[in-house]
Structures are given as structure tokens and as C-alpha cells.
Design a protein around this motif. Structure first.
Motif, PDB file in Angstrom:
ATOM      1  N   GLN A  67      38.740 110.097 111.514  1.00 54.06           N
ATOM      2  CA  GLN A  67      38.970 110.403 112.919  1.00 54.06           C
ATOM      3  C   GLN A  67      37.942 109.692 113.818  1.00 54.06           C
ATOM      4  O   GLN A  67      36.938 109.147 113.358  1.00 54.06           O
ATOM      5  N   ARG A  68      38.240 109.695 115.078  1.00 59.60           N
ATOM      6  CA  ARG A  68      37.430 109.003 116.084  1.00 59.60           C
ATOM      7  C   ARG A  68      35.932 109.274 115.886  1.00 59.60           C
ATOM      8  O   ARG A  68      35.487 110.419 115.859  1.00 59.60           O
ATOM      9  N   GLY A  69      35.159 108.192 115.741  1.00 62.33           N
ATOM     10  CA  GLY A  69      33.719 108.308 115.597  1.00 62.33           C
ATOM     11  C   GLY A  69      33.219 108.472 114.180  1.00 62.33           C
ATOM     12  O   GLY A  69      32.019 108.383 113.931  1.00 62.33           O
ATOM     13  N   TYR A  70      34.121 108.723 113.245  1.00 64.13           N
ATOM     14  CA  TYR A  70      33.727 109.014 111.874  1.00 64.13           C
ATOM     15  C   TYR A  70      33.872 107.811 110.952  1.00 64.13           C
ATOM     16  O   TYR A  70      34.810 107.015 111.078  1.00 64.13           O
ATOM     17  N   ALA A  71      32.955 107.736 109.984  1.00 59.73           N
ATOM     18  CA  ALA A  71      33.082 106.868 108.816  1.00 59.73           C
ATOM     19  C   ALA A  71      33.472 105.443 109.193  1.00 59.73           C
ATOM     20  O   ALA A  71      32.785 104.791 109.954  1.00 59.73           O
ATOM     21  N   ARG A  72      34.624 104.964 108.699  1.00 56.94           N
ATOM     22  CA  ARG A  72      35.007 103.570 108.916  1.00 56.94           C
ATOM     23  C   ARG A  72      35.721 103.342 110.251  1.00 56.94           C
ATOM     24  O   ARG A  72      36.112 102.219 110.565  1.00 56.94           O
ATOM     25  N   SER A  73      35.920 104.381 111.025  1.00 54.55           N
ATOM     26  CA  SER A  73      36.571 104.221 112.327  1.00 54.55           C
ATOM     27  C   SER A  73      35.545 103.885 113.408  1.00 54.55           C
ATOM     28  O   SER A  73      34.343 104.050 113.229  1.00 54.55           O
ATOM     29  N   PRO A 175      21.669 109.029 104.049  1.00 55.88           N
ATOM     30  CA  PRO A 175      23.002 109.644 104.011  1.00 55.88           C
ATOM     31  C   PRO A 175      23.357 110.266 102.668  1.00 55.88           C
ATOM     32  O   PRO A 175      24.019 111.307 102.628  1.00 55.88           O
ATOM     33  N   ARG A 176      22.929 109.669 101.571  1.00 60.00           N
ATOM     34  CA  ARG A 176      23.260 110.249 100.259  1.00 60.00           C
ATOM     35  C   ARG A 176      22.630 111.625 100.112  1.00 60.00           C
ATOM     36  O   ARG A 176      23.279 112.568  99.650  1.00 60.00           O
ATOM     37  N   GLU A 227      28.447 108.784  96.711  1.00 60.06           N
ATOM     38  CA  GLU A 227      28.390 107.354  97.016  1.00 60.06           C
ATOM     39  C   GLU A 227      29.574 106.938  97.876  1.00 60.06           C
ATOM     40  O   GLU A 227      29.431 106.118  98.803  1.00 60.06           O
ATOM     41  N   ALA A 228      30.760 107.503  97.617  1.00 60.74           N
ATOM     42  CA  ALA A 228      31.948 107.159  98.414  1.00 60.74           C
ATOM     43  C   ALA A 228      31.784 107.598  99.859  1.00 60.74           C
ATOM     44  O   ALA A 228      32.095 106.838 100.789  1.00 60.74           O
ATOM     45  N   PHE A 229      31.280 108.815 100.084  1.00 59.14           N
ATOM     46  CA  PHE A 229      31.047 109.274 101.456  1.00 59.14           C
ATOM     47  C   PHE A 229      29.998 108.397 102.145  1.00 59.14           C
ATOM     48  O   PHE A 229      30.174 107.968 103.291  1.00 59.14           O
ATOM     49  N   ALA A 230      28.900 108.124 101.455  1.00 57.67           N
ATOM     50  CA  ALA A 230      27.838 107.320 102.052  1.00 57.67           C
ATOM     51  C   ALA A 230      28.331 105.918 102.388  1.00 57.67           C
ATOM     52  O   ALA A 230      27.997 105.363 103.449  1.00 57.67           O
ATOM     53  N   ALA A 231      29.133 105.332 101.509  1.00 55.76           N
ATOM     54  CA  ALA A 231      29.668 103.991 101.765  1.00 55.76           C
ATOM     55  C   ALA A 231      30.595 103.993 102.974  1.00 55.76           C
ATOM     56  O   ALA A 231      30.605 103.030 103.758  1.00 55.76           O
ATOM     57  N   ASP A 232      31.375 105.056 103.146  1.00 57.96           N
ATOM     58  CA  ASP A 232      32.270 105.136 104.307  1.00 57.96           C
ATOM     59  C   ASP A 232      31.485 105.140 105.615  1.00 57.96           C
ATOM     60  O   ASP A 232      31.961 104.657 106.643  1.00 57.96           O
ATOM     61  N   ALA A 234      28.445 103.718 106.066  1.00 60.21           N
ATOM     62  CA  ALA A 234      27.375 102.721 106.051  1.00 60.21           C
ATOM     63  C   ALA A 234      27.404 101.780 107.248  1.00 60.21           C
ATOM     64  O   ALA A 234      26.346 101.361 107.735  1.00 60.21           O
ATOM     65  N   GLU A 235      28.595 101.439 107.761  1.00 61.33           N
ATOM     66  CA  GLU A 235      28.661 100.391 108.781  1.00 61.33           C
ATOM     67  C   GLU A 235      28.018 100.794 110.104  1.00 61.33           C
ATOM     68  O   GLU A 235      27.698  99.933 110.928  1.00 61.33           O
ATOM     69  N   HIS A 236      27.805 102.085 110.330  1.00 57.77           N
ATOM     70  CA  HIS A 236      27.229 102.527 111.606  1.00 57.77           C
ATOM     71  C   HIS A 236      25.714 102.685 111.567  1.00 57.77           C
ATOM     72  O   HIS A 236      25.107 103.044 112.587  1.00 57.77           O
TER      73      HIS A 236
END
Length: 334
Positions: A67-73, A175-176, A227-232, A234-236
Motif C-alpha cells: 500500500q501507499r508508502g510501504y515497502a516497494r511502493s 530493519p531485520r 529477510e523478505a520483509f527487510a528486502a521489501d 530496502a529501497e527507502h
């Protein structure tokens, strides 16, 4: 635009889509009637990893956005770009972009108020709605901050999140560690979780001081999941949690903007699922919960309580949650 196609969960496709001028990341799989899965804080599409395959096998098209503002968005810069009206607008735009046929909405944690509010405001686009953890609330969303402060003090997490940059920096530092701490502390496996209570930060402590890192993860959560959550996220970088926290920074604004819709009920079929060790049950209380369900969801199909489960319902009890969703979908489809 497609950014990544391998998710670690077979057959799930990933792509980006622009809605309302904001780029959202989608995970999707399957064909058939649309089921839209809306995650909560501080999660991503990945929180629904266990639900994809069974819902797809049952004949549904499953889509889980970040959703808006989260993870890879994308993260809009303005704090006031995260009101409940913006979030409902994203869902309605997504439904249109994905074909326009009415969808079934399933929301967990913050995703639940988005799902409930979309169903109340745009029942023409929603043929059924399920809320996990957070029950149906008045369309204006969470209670005003002054009310929370009066009940729990300045350290109540929703009030603590109002401090610009404070929780942002704490959560983004590692984040981890953040995901290990927050997911374990809100679960039914945490010592003392049989006596759920609100998340309050005592004076002089930080947010993460209140949620120690577990020595061992519970069975439902692995280091690969962390690791999957942290990777999602990471870009921010050091703003990884600023977008999600901005949802909380609009609580009072939501109450102001949505006063015209006070009294609206959810007139589509509904499902509510909650763990009996979820802190939300302590925050709301049994009498208020009964009132909300009876008065806001006249077409409630079931109220499912998961013994021993905490806040992360679809991750802690994937089989039971999936079974409840499939039962609800069968109910909708006759």
C-alpha cells in the motif's frame, strides 16, 4: 512496469502500477473473481504469502499491493498524502485498473480500516469484505489521538508515532531487528501474551526498548521471512518506515475529513477474524466489539476467534485464516 518476477512463492508475479499519481507494487496470481489483500503495519504483500496458493486453487485472482508508502511502493513526501480518503481512493482505483468488477476485500491491521471504509463508501465496488484483527470502525477510522492519550498516556504507540523522525529513525536503523522484535512481540507466542494490553512506551525509553529481540523466532516465522520483509523495505533507506508512520499521523485529520460519513454502515457481506491474544481485543474490549459488529455489519457472516493467536493472524494461523476466507467466498458465491 515489471520490476521483479521471482518471489520465492511459486507463480506469484510482481509488477508496478500507477494509481492516483502514486506507483504501487503488486503481487498477483490466478484467474477469476478478484480478491484484494490489504496488509497492515509494518508489513507488505509478503504477509499474505500463505493465502495465495489456496485462494488461487479455489478459482480466484489474488492481488496483494504494497500500500501507499510501504515497502516497494512509492512514498509521497507530504504527510497529508496518507489520509484514509487517499487510501480508499487507491483501492477503488486499483479495482478499476484490474478490470472494474466488484472485488472481495480482505484487510489486516491498518488494511482492515481501509477495507471496511471502502466497503462503506463504495459498496458498488465491493461484493464482500473481511477484516482481520481490527474490527469495523466508524468510517472516520481510529479514535482521535486526544482520546487515546487520555486513556493510555503520551507513550501510547499511536501518540508516540506523531513525533517527527523519532520512530522513523528507530525502526529504520536495523530493519531485520525491527521485524524480529515487532512481529514476535505482537504474536501469541510472546510471554505474557495471554494478557494482551496496549503498546505503551514508558517515559525515558525508546519504542524498540519495549519489544526485546527474541532469542528464538516462533515456528510460524523464519529468518527467510525476516529477510523478505527487510528486502521489501530496502529501497527507502533511512525513510523505510516514514510512509507507514504517516498513516498514523493522519488519525485526527481522518476524523475531520470524514465527519460527513458518520453513521454509515457496511451493507455488504462481512467476515471478522481475530486472535484471542491480539492487543486489539484489549484496546477495544468485548462490549465495544460486540456493539461495533452488531451495528456496523448487519450482514456479518461470521466472527471467528483464533485461540492462542496474537496480532499477525494470517501469518500465525495461516490454515485457519485461509479456511475462514474460503468459507466466506463460498458464502458469497452461493
Amino acid at each position: 512496469m515489471t520490476r521483479r518476477t521471482d518471489s520465492g512463492y511459486g507463480g506469484i508475479r510482481h509488477r508496478d502500477i500507477e494509481v492516483n499519481g502514486v506507483r504501487l507494487h503488486l503481487a498477483e496470481q490466478g484467474e477469476g473473481p478478484l480478491v484484494l489483500l490489504l496488509h497492515g503495519f509494518p508489513e507488505s504483500w509478503y504477509s499474505w504469502r500463505h493465502q495465495f496458493a489456496p485462494l488461487v486453487a479455489a478459482g480466484y485472482r489474488v492481488v496483494a499491493p504494497d500500500q501507499r508508502g510501504y515497502a516497494r511502493s512509492e512514498q509521497p513526501a507530504a504527510v497529508d498524502a496518507y489520509t484514509l480518503l487517499h487510501l480508499v481512493g487507491d483501492v477503488t482505483a486499483l479495482i478499476g485498473a484490474l478490470g472494474g468488477e466488484p472485488a472481495v476485500l480482505v484487510g489486516h491491521d491498518w488494511g482492515a480500516p481501509v477495507a471496511w471504509s471502502t466497503a462503506a463508501l463504495r459498496p458498488d465496488l465491493v461484493r464482500g469484505v473481511a477484516g482481520l484483527s481490527v474490527p469495523p470502525l466508524p468510517v472516520s477510522g481510529l479514535p482521535p489521538l486526544a482520546q487515546s492519550r487520555e486513556r493510555f498516556g503520551d507513550g501510547f504507540y499511536q501518540n508516540y508515532f506523531q513525533r517527527p523522525g523519532v520512530a522513523d529513525a528507530e525502526l529504520a536503523l536495523d530493519p531485520r531487528s525491527t521485524f524480529r522484535r515487532v512481529l514476535f512481540s505482537g504474536s501469541g507466542d510472546r510471554p505474557g501474551s495471554d494478557r494482551p494490553s496496549g503498546w505503551v512506551v514508558p517515559e525515558g525509553l525508546t519504542l524498540l526498548d519495549t519489544v526485546p529481540e527474541p532469542e528464538k523466532l516462533p515456528d510460524w516465522l523464519t529468518e527467510d521471512d525476516i529477510e523478505a520483509f527487510a528486502a521489501d523495505y530496502a529501497e527507502h533507506g533511512d525513510r523505510a518506515f516514514t510512509g507507514p508512520l504517516n498513516w498514523y499521523r493522519n488519525i485526527d485529520r481522518n476524523n475531520e475529513l470524514l465527519t460527513a460519513f458518520h453513521g454509515c454502515r457496511i451493507e455488504v457481506p462481512a467476515l471478522y477474524v481475530v486472535g484471542d491474544r491480539d492487543m486489539v481485543t484489549a484496546l477495544i474490549g468485548p462490549d465495544a466489539l460486540r456493539f461495533l459488529l452488531e451495528n456496523l455489519t448487519p450482514k456479518l457472516h461470521r466472527h471467528v476467534v483464533l485461540p492462542g493467536a496474537g496480532h499477525w493472524t494470517q501469518q500465525e494461523r495461516p490454515a485457519e485464516v485461509t479456511a475462514a476466507l474460503l468459507d466466506f467466498l463460498r458464502h458469497l458465491d452461493g
